[in-house]
Design a protein around this motif. Structure first.
Motif, short mmCIF file in Angstrom:
data_model
loop_
_atom_site.label_atom_id
_atom_site.label_comp_id
_atom_site.label_asym_id
_atom_site.label_seq_id
_atom_site.Cartn_x
_atom_site.Cartn_y
_atom_site.Cartn_z
N ILE A 66 6.07 -5.28 -2.79
CA ILE A 66 4.86 -4.11 -2.17
C ILE A 66 3.32 -4.16 -1.98
O ILE A 66 3.13 -4.85 -3.48
CB ILE A 66 4.98 -2.28 -2.43
N LYS B 89 -7.21 -1.51 -3.88
CA LYS B 89 -7.93 -1.60 -2.16
C LYS B 89 -8.87 -0.20 -2.26
O LYS B 89 -8.25 0.44 -2.35
CB LYS B 89 -7.09 -1.75 -1.08
N TYR C 66 -1.23 -1.17 6.37
CA TYR C 66 -0.03 -0.01 6.02
C TYR C 66 -0.39 -0.86 4.50
O TYR C 66 -0.86 -2.01 4.58
CB TYR C 66 1.08 -0.38 7.10
N GLY C 67 0.92 -0.46 3.71
CA GLY C 67 1.92 -0.68 2.55
C GLY C 67 2.90 -1.46 3.02
O GLY C 67 3.39 -1.14 4.01
N THR D 266 0.69 2.41 -3.81
CA THR D 266 1.44 0.91 -3.30
C THR D 266 1.50 0.77 -5.04
O THR D 266 2.44 -0.65 -5.04
CB THR D 266 0.53 0.56 -2.38
N ASP D 267 0.40 0.65 -5.66
CA ASP D 267 0.25 -0.51 -6.74
C ASP D 267 1.03 -0.24 -8.05
O ASP D 267 1.85 -0.95 -8.12
CB ASP D 267 -1.14 -0.36 -7.55
N GLU E 186 -0.58 -3.60 -0.47
CA GLU E 186 -1.31 -2.44 0.15
C GLU E 186 -2.47 -3.33 1.31
O GLU E 186 -2.77 -4.27 0.55
CB GLU E 186 -2.40 -2.05 -0.98
N LYS E 187 -1.84 -2.92 1.72
CA LYS E 187 -2.76 -3.48 3.03
C LYS E 187 -2.94 -5.02 4.17
O LYS E 187 -4.74 -5.18 3.32
CB LYS E 187 -4.03 -2.88 3.37
N GLN F 146 -4.51 3.32 -5.62
CA GLN F 146 -3.18 3.36 -4.89
C GLN F 146 -1.86 3.78 -5.42
O GLN F 146 -1.52 2.92 -6.45
CB GLN F 146 -3.29 1.90 -4.58
#
Ligand code: UTP
Length: 308
Positions: free
Chosen positions: A200, A236, A182-183, A243-244, A202-203, A241
Protein backbone atom coordinates in the motif's frame (compact mmCIF):
# COMPACT_ATOMS: atom_id res chain seq x y z
CA UNK A 1 -26.68 -19.69 14.64
CA UNK A 2 -25.94 -22.60 17.00
CA UNK A 3 -23.68 -22.49 20.05
CA UNK A 4 -20.80 -24.26 18.30
CA UNK A 5 -20.60 -21.88 15.36
CA UNK A 6 -20.86 -18.82 17.63
CA UNK A 7 -17.88 -20.10 19.64
CA UNK A 8 -15.64 -20.04 16.56
CA UNK A 9 -16.69 -16.72 15.12
CA UNK A 10 -14.58 -13.64 15.65
CA UNK A 11 -16.38 -10.92 17.63
CA UNK A 12 -18.26 -8.31 15.62
CA UNK A 13 -16.83 -4.79 15.67
CA UNK A 14 -18.62 -2.48 18.13
CA UNK A 15 -16.65 0.72 18.00
CA UNK A 16 -16.33 3.20 15.14
CA UNK A 17 -13.95 6.15 14.86
CA UNK A 18 -14.87 9.26 12.90
CA UNK A 19 -11.79 11.42 12.34
CA UNK A 20 -13.26 14.88 11.80
CA UNK A 21 -10.42 17.11 12.93
CA UNK A 22 -9.18 18.09 9.46
CA UNK A 23 -9.25 21.71 8.36
CA UNK A 24 -11.58 21.19 5.39
CA UNK A 25 -9.73 23.75 3.29
CA UNK A 26 -11.31 22.70 0.00
CA UNK A 27 -14.66 24.02 1.17
CA UNK A 28 -13.47 27.44 2.31
CA UNK A 29 -15.05 29.88 2.92
CA UNK A 30 -18.04 27.70 4.01
CA UNK A 31 -15.81 25.70 6.36
CA UNK A 32 -14.57 28.84 8.08
CA UNK A 33 -17.48 28.35 10.48
CA UNK A 34 -19.28 25.15 9.42
CA UNK A 35 -17.29 21.92 9.72
CA UNK A 36 -17.17 19.99 6.44
CA UNK A 37 -18.93 17.05 8.10
CA UNK A 38 -21.92 19.26 8.89
CA UNK A 39 -22.56 20.21 5.24
CA UNK A 40 -26.01 18.82 4.38
CA UNK A 41 -27.09 16.39 1.71
CA UNK A 42 -30.76 17.42 1.42
CA UNK A 43 -31.76 17.47 5.12
CA UNK A 44 -29.03 15.54 6.94
CA UNK A 45 -25.39 16.44 7.50
CA UNK A 46 -22.69 14.25 5.98
CA UNK A 47 -21.72 12.92 9.40
CA UNK A 48 -25.21 11.47 9.90
CA UNK A 49 -24.91 9.23 6.84
CA UNK A 50 -21.63 7.78 8.16
CA UNK A 51 -23.06 7.37 11.68
CA UNK A 52 -26.11 5.52 10.35
CA UNK A 53 -23.83 3.23 8.33
CA UNK A 54 -21.77 2.41 11.44
CA UNK A 55 -24.87 1.70 13.54
CA UNK A 56 -26.31 -0.50 10.78
CA UNK A 57 -23.04 -2.45 10.86
CA UNK A 58 -23.57 -3.15 14.58
CA UNK A 59 -21.51 -0.38 16.22
CA UNK A 60 -22.77 1.01 19.52
CA UNK A 61 -19.84 3.24 20.47
CA UNK A 62 -19.03 6.14 18.18
CA UNK A 63 -15.77 7.98 18.75
CA UNK A 64 -15.50 11.41 17.17
CA UNK A 65 -12.00 12.83 16.87
CA UNK A 66 -12.55 16.57 16.71
CA UNK A 67 -10.65 19.79 17.24
CA UNK A 68 -11.44 22.83 19.32
CA UNK A 69 -13.27 24.56 16.47
CA UNK A 70 -15.73 21.75 15.86
CA UNK A 71 -18.29 22.30 18.60
CA UNK A 72 -21.00 21.94 15.99
CA UNK A 73 -20.35 18.19 15.69
CA UNK A 74 -20.68 17.62 19.46
CA UNK A 75 -23.71 19.93 19.65
CA UNK A 76 -25.38 18.00 16.85
CA UNK A 77 -25.22 14.72 18.78
CA UNK A 78 -26.21 16.29 22.09
CA UNK A 79 -29.82 16.12 23.25
CA UNK A 80 -31.71 19.31 22.36
CA UNK A 81 -34.22 19.46 25.24
CA UNK A 82 -35.87 22.76 24.38
CA UNK A 83 -36.25 21.88 20.71
CA UNK A 84 -37.70 18.48 21.55
CA UNK A 85 -40.17 20.00 24.02
CA UNK A 86 -41.35 22.52 21.45
CA UNK A 87 -41.79 19.92 18.73
CA UNK A 88 -43.72 17.72 21.14
CA UNK A 89 -45.94 20.56 22.36
CA UNK A 90 -46.59 21.59 18.76
CA UNK A 91 -47.58 18.04 17.78
CA UNK A 92 -44.72 17.84 15.26
CA UNK A 93 -44.09 14.22 16.06
CA UNK A 94 -42.50 13.36 12.71
CA UNK A 95 -39.83 15.98 13.18
CA UNK A 96 -39.40 14.98 16.82
CA UNK A 97 -38.73 11.43 15.73
CA UNK A 98 -36.18 12.58 13.17
CA UNK A 99 -34.37 14.68 15.74
CA UNK A 100 -34.29 11.76 18.18
CA UNK A 101 -33.00 9.34 15.56
CA UNK A 102 -29.79 11.36 15.23
CA UNK A 103 -28.39 9.12 17.97
CA UNK A 104 -30.62 6.13 18.72
CA UNK A 105 -31.02 4.73 22.24
CA UNK A 106 -28.27 2.31 23.15
CA UNK A 107 -25.64 4.10 21.06
CA UNK A 108 -23.13 6.32 22.81
CA UNK A 109 -21.03 9.13 21.40
CA UNK A 110 -17.56 9.82 22.79
CA UNK A 111 -15.53 12.87 21.83
CA UNK A 112 -11.76 13.06 21.85
CA UNK A 113 -9.64 15.98 20.76
CA UNK A 114 -6.82 15.99 18.26
CA UNK A 115 -4.85 18.98 19.54
CA UNK A 116 -3.20 19.67 16.17
CA UNK A 117 -4.07 18.51 12.65
CA UNK A 118 -1.09 16.17 12.33
CA UNK A 119 -2.72 13.84 9.82
CA UNK A 120 -5.32 11.07 9.59
CA UNK A 121 -3.03 8.49 11.22
CA UNK A 122 -2.50 10.76 14.20
CA UNK A 123 -6.26 11.40 14.45
CA UNK A 124 -6.92 7.65 14.61
CA UNK A 125 -4.23 7.26 17.28
CA UNK A 126 -6.06 9.85 19.41
CA UNK A 127 -8.98 7.38 19.69
CA UNK A 128 -6.83 4.65 21.26
CA UNK A 129 -7.89 5.25 24.91
CA UNK A 130 -11.53 4.64 23.96
CA UNK A 131 -10.93 1.71 21.62
CA UNK A 132 -8.55 -0.34 23.76
CA UNK A 133 -7.43 -3.60 22.18
CA UNK A 134 -10.37 -4.69 20.06
CA UNK A 135 -10.79 -4.42 16.27
CA UNK A 136 -12.59 -1.22 15.29
CA UNK A 137 -13.93 0.68 12.30
CA UNK A 138 -12.79 4.01 10.86
CA UNK A 139 -15.19 5.98 8.69
CA UNK A 140 -14.33 9.20 6.86
CA UNK A 141 -17.67 10.98 6.58
CA UNK A 142 -16.77 12.87 3.42
CA UNK A 143 -16.80 9.54 1.58
CA UNK A 144 -20.54 8.98 1.38
CA UNK A 145 -21.35 5.42 0.28
CA UNK A 146 -24.86 4.66 -0.84
CA UNK A 147 -26.08 1.13 -1.43
CA UNK A 148 -29.72 1.66 -2.29
CA UNK A 149 -31.84 -0.95 -0.55
CA UNK A 150 -28.85 -3.13 0.34
CA UNK A 151 -26.45 -3.42 3.28
CA UNK A 152 -24.13 -0.49 3.91
CA UNK A 153 -20.44 -0.72 2.97
CA UNK A 154 -19.29 -1.09 6.59
CA UNK A 155 -21.77 -3.92 7.29
CA UNK A 156 -20.43 -5.75 4.23
CA UNK A 157 -16.88 -5.25 5.47
CA UNK A 158 -17.76 -6.33 9.02
CA UNK A 159 -19.06 -9.65 7.66
CA UNK A 160 -15.77 -10.24 5.88
CA UNK A 161 -13.66 -9.15 8.86
CA UNK A 162 -15.59 -11.51 11.11
CA UNK A 163 -15.41 -14.44 8.71
CA UNK A 164 -11.69 -14.08 7.98
CA UNK A 165 -10.56 -12.59 11.28
CA UNK A 166 -8.63 -9.94 9.39
CA UNK A 167 -8.46 -6.21 8.90
CA UNK A 168 -10.44 -5.00 5.89
CA UNK A 169 -10.01 -1.85 3.81
CA UNK A 170 -12.53 -0.55 1.29
CA UNK A 171 -11.20 0.04 -2.23
CA UNK A 172 -12.51 1.05 -5.61
CA UNK A 173 -10.89 1.36 -9.03
CA UNK A 174 -10.00 4.89 -10.13
CA UNK A 175 -8.63 6.24 -13.44
CA UNK A 176 -4.84 5.94 -13.45
CA UNK A 177 -4.38 9.71 -13.67
CA UNK A 178 -6.04 10.00 -10.23
CA UNK A 179 -3.74 7.69 -8.24
CA UNK A 180 -1.95 10.73 -6.82
CA UNK A 181 -5.08 11.57 -4.81
CA UNK A 182 -5.43 8.23 -2.99
CA UNK A 183 -3.78 5.45 -1.07
CA UNK A 184 -3.22 2.71 -3.68
CA UNK A 185 -3.02 -1.02 -2.94
CA UNK A 186 -1.34 -3.99 -4.60
CA UNK A 187 -3.27 -7.21 -3.99
CA UNK A 188 -3.42 -10.92 -4.72
CA UNK A 189 -6.00 -11.96 -7.30
CA UNK A 190 -9.47 -11.18 -6.00
CA UNK A 191 -11.78 -13.90 -4.74
CA UNK A 192 -15.12 -12.27 -5.53
CA UNK A 193 -15.07 -8.88 -3.81
CA UNK A 194 -11.91 -9.28 -1.74
CA UNK A 195 -8.20 -9.84 -2.20
CA UNK A 196 -5.27 -9.89 0.23
CA UNK A 197 -3.26 -6.67 0.25
CA UNK A 198 0.47 -7.10 -0.40
CA UNK A 199 1.46 -3.45 -0.60
CA UNK A 200 0.00 0.00 0.00
CA UNK A 201 1.39 3.40 -0.90
CA UNK A 202 0.06 6.90 -0.24
CA UNK A 203 -0.75 9.09 -3.26
CA UNK A 204 1.69 7.55 -5.80
CA UNK A 205 2.42 9.22 -9.09
CA UNK A 206 0.41 7.46 -11.87
CA UNK A 207 3.67 6.31 -13.50
CA UNK A 208 4.69 4.28 -10.44
CA UNK A 209 1.33 3.36 -8.88
CA UNK A 210 1.23 -0.42 -8.21
CA UNK A 211 -2.41 -0.60 -9.39
CA UNK A 212 -5.44 1.61 -9.83
CA UNK A 213 -7.28 0.27 -6.78
CA UNK A 214 -7.77 3.20 -4.44
CA UNK A 215 -8.50 3.16 -0.71
CA UNK A 216 -11.72 4.94 0.20
CA UNK A 217 -12.75 6.06 3.66
CA UNK A 218 -13.84 2.82 5.36
CA UNK A 219 -11.49 0.63 7.38
CA UNK A 220 -11.79 -2.21 9.87
CA UNK A 221 -8.50 -2.39 11.72
CA UNK A 222 -6.84 -4.59 14.29
CA UNK A 223 -5.86 -2.63 17.43
CA UNK A 224 -2.22 -3.44 16.66
CA UNK A 225 -2.42 -0.45 14.32
CA UNK A 226 -2.09 1.86 17.35
CA UNK A 227 1.40 0.63 18.23
CA UNK A 228 2.39 0.91 14.59
CA UNK A 229 0.99 4.45 14.41
CA UNK A 230 3.02 5.42 17.46
CA UNK A 231 6.14 4.48 15.54
CA UNK A 232 5.09 6.08 12.26
CA UNK A 233 7.11 9.12 11.29
CA UNK A 234 5.49 11.97 9.36
CA UNK A 235 5.17 10.94 5.70
CA UNK A 236 3.51 12.52 2.63
CA UNK A 237 2.68 16.17 3.29
CA UNK A 238 4.50 16.06 6.66
CA UNK A 239 1.46 14.25 8.15
CA UNK A 240 1.30 10.99 10.11
CA UNK A 241 -0.30 8.78 7.50
CA UNK A 242 -2.65 5.91 8.30
CA UNK A 243 -1.43 4.34 5.05
CA UNK A 244 2.13 4.05 6.38
CA UNK A 245 0.97 2.23 9.52
CA UNK A 246 -1.19 -0.09 7.42
CA UNK A 247 1.89 -0.84 5.29
CA UNK A 248 3.61 -1.98 8.50
CA UNK A 249 0.55 -4.02 9.57
CA UNK A 250 0.70 -5.96 6.27
CA UNK A 251 4.01 -7.44 7.35
CA UNK A 252 2.41 -8.93 10.46
CA UNK A 253 -1.19 -9.88 9.66
CA UNK A 254 -3.53 -10.44 6.71
CA UNK A 255 -5.31 -7.31 5.54
CA UNK A 256 -8.03 -7.66 2.92
CA UNK A 257 -9.00 -5.13 0.25
CA UNK A 258 -12.76 -5.13 -0.26
CA UNK A 259 -14.66 -3.86 -3.30
CA UNK A 260 -17.92 -2.84 -1.69
CA UNK A 261 -21.32 -2.89 -3.29
CA UNK A 262 -22.65 0.66 -3.60
CA UNK A 263 -21.86 4.09 -5.02
CA UNK A 264 -19.29 6.32 -3.39
CA UNK A 265 -19.53 10.09 -3.55
CA UNK A 266 -16.37 12.00 -2.72
CA UNK A 267 -18.02 14.77 -0.72
CA UNK A 268 -14.63 16.23 0.12
CA UNK A 269 -14.78 17.79 -3.37
CA UNK A 270 -17.25 20.32 -4.72
CA UNK A 271 -18.50 18.11 -7.53
CA UNK A 272 -18.86 15.08 -5.25
CA UNK A 273 -21.02 17.01 -2.81
CA UNK A 274 -23.16 18.36 -5.65
CA UNK A 275 -23.53 14.91 -7.23
CA UNK A 276 -24.56 13.34 -3.93
CA UNK A 277 -27.10 16.12 -3.40
CA UNK A 278 -28.59 15.51 -6.85
CA UNK A 279 -28.77 11.74 -6.35
CA UNK A 280 -30.32 11.92 -2.90
CA UNK A 281 -32.79 14.61 -3.98
CA UNK A 282 -33.88 12.49 -6.97
CA UNK A 283 -34.47 9.56 -4.61
CA UNK A 284 -36.00 11.50 -1.71
CA UNK A 285 -39.53 10.44 -0.74
CA UNK A 286 -40.79 14.02 -0.32
CA UNK A 287 -39.04 15.95 -3.09
CA UNK A 288 -38.03 13.50 -5.83
CA UNK A 289 -40.60 14.72 -8.34
CA UNK A 290 -39.83 18.37 -7.70
CA UNK A 291 -36.13 17.58 -7.97
CA UNK A 292 -36.66 15.96 -11.37
CA UNK A 293 -38.64 18.96 -12.60
CA UNK A 294 -36.09 21.41 -11.24
CA UNK A 295 -33.27 19.55 -12.94
CA UNK A 296 -35.07 19.33 -16.27
CA UNK A 297 -35.82 23.08 -16.10
CA UNK A 298 -32.24 23.93 -15.24
CA UNK A 299 -30.86 21.84 -18.11
CA UNK A 300 -33.37 23.32 -20.55
CA UNK A 301 -32.60 26.88 -19.44
CA UNK A 302 -28.94 26.26 -19.98
CA UNK A 303 -29.68 24.78 -23.41
CA UNK A 304 -28.20 21.43 -22.36
CA UNK A 305 -31.37 19.37 -22.80
CA UNK A 306 -34.98 19.55 -23.78
CA UNK A 307 -37.35 20.07 -20.83
CA UNK A 308 -40.05 17.78 -22.27
P1 UTP B 1 -8.68 15.27 4.23
O1 UTP B 1 -7.48 14.85 3.52
O2 UTP B 1 -9.98 15.24 3.49
O3 UTP B 1 -8.43 16.71 4.81
O4 UTP B 1 -8.77 14.38 5.54
P2 UTP B 1 -9.46 17.77 5.35
O5 UTP B 1 -8.74 18.69 6.25
O6 UTP B 1 -10.68 17.12 5.95
O7 UTP B 1 -9.98 18.54 4.03
P3 UTP B 1 -9.18 19.44 2.96
O8 UTP B 1 -8.35 18.49 2.14
O9 UTP B 1 -8.36 20.46 3.71
O10 UTP B 1 -10.30 20.08 2.18
C1 UTP B 1 -9.32 13.08 5.52
C2 UTP B 1 -10.05 12.82 6.82
O11 UTP B 1 -9.12 12.82 7.90
C3 UTP B 1 -9.51 13.76 8.89
C4 UTP B 1 -10.40 14.75 8.16
O12 UTP B 1 -11.29 15.38 9.06
C5 UTP B 1 -11.11 13.86 7.15
O13 UTP B 1 -12.21 13.17 7.73
N1 UTP B 1 -8.30 14.37 9.46
C6 UTP B 1 -7.28 14.75 8.65
C7 UTP B 1 -8.20 14.51 10.84
O14 UTP B 1 -9.13 14.17 11.61
N2 UTP B 1 -7.06 15.06 11.35
C8 UTP B 1 -6.02 15.45 10.57
O15 UTP B 1 -5.01 15.91 11.11
C9 UTP B 1 -6.15 15.29 9.17
Amino acid sequence: MNATSSMHRAPRIRKAVFPVAGLGTRFLPATKTVPKEMLPIVDRPLIQYAVDEAIAAGCDTLVFVTNRYKHAVADYFDKAYELEQRLEAGGKLDLLQRVREVLPDGVRAVFVTQPEARGLGHAVLCAQPVIGDEPFAVLLPDDLIWNRGGPGALAQMADLAQARRSSVIAVQPVPREQTGSYGIVATDTFDGRHGRIRGIVEKPDPAIAPSTLAVVGRYILDARIFELLERTAPGKGGEIQLTDAIAALLGEQPVEAYRFQGTRFDCGTHIGLVEATIRFALDHEAISEQARDAMARALAELGVADST
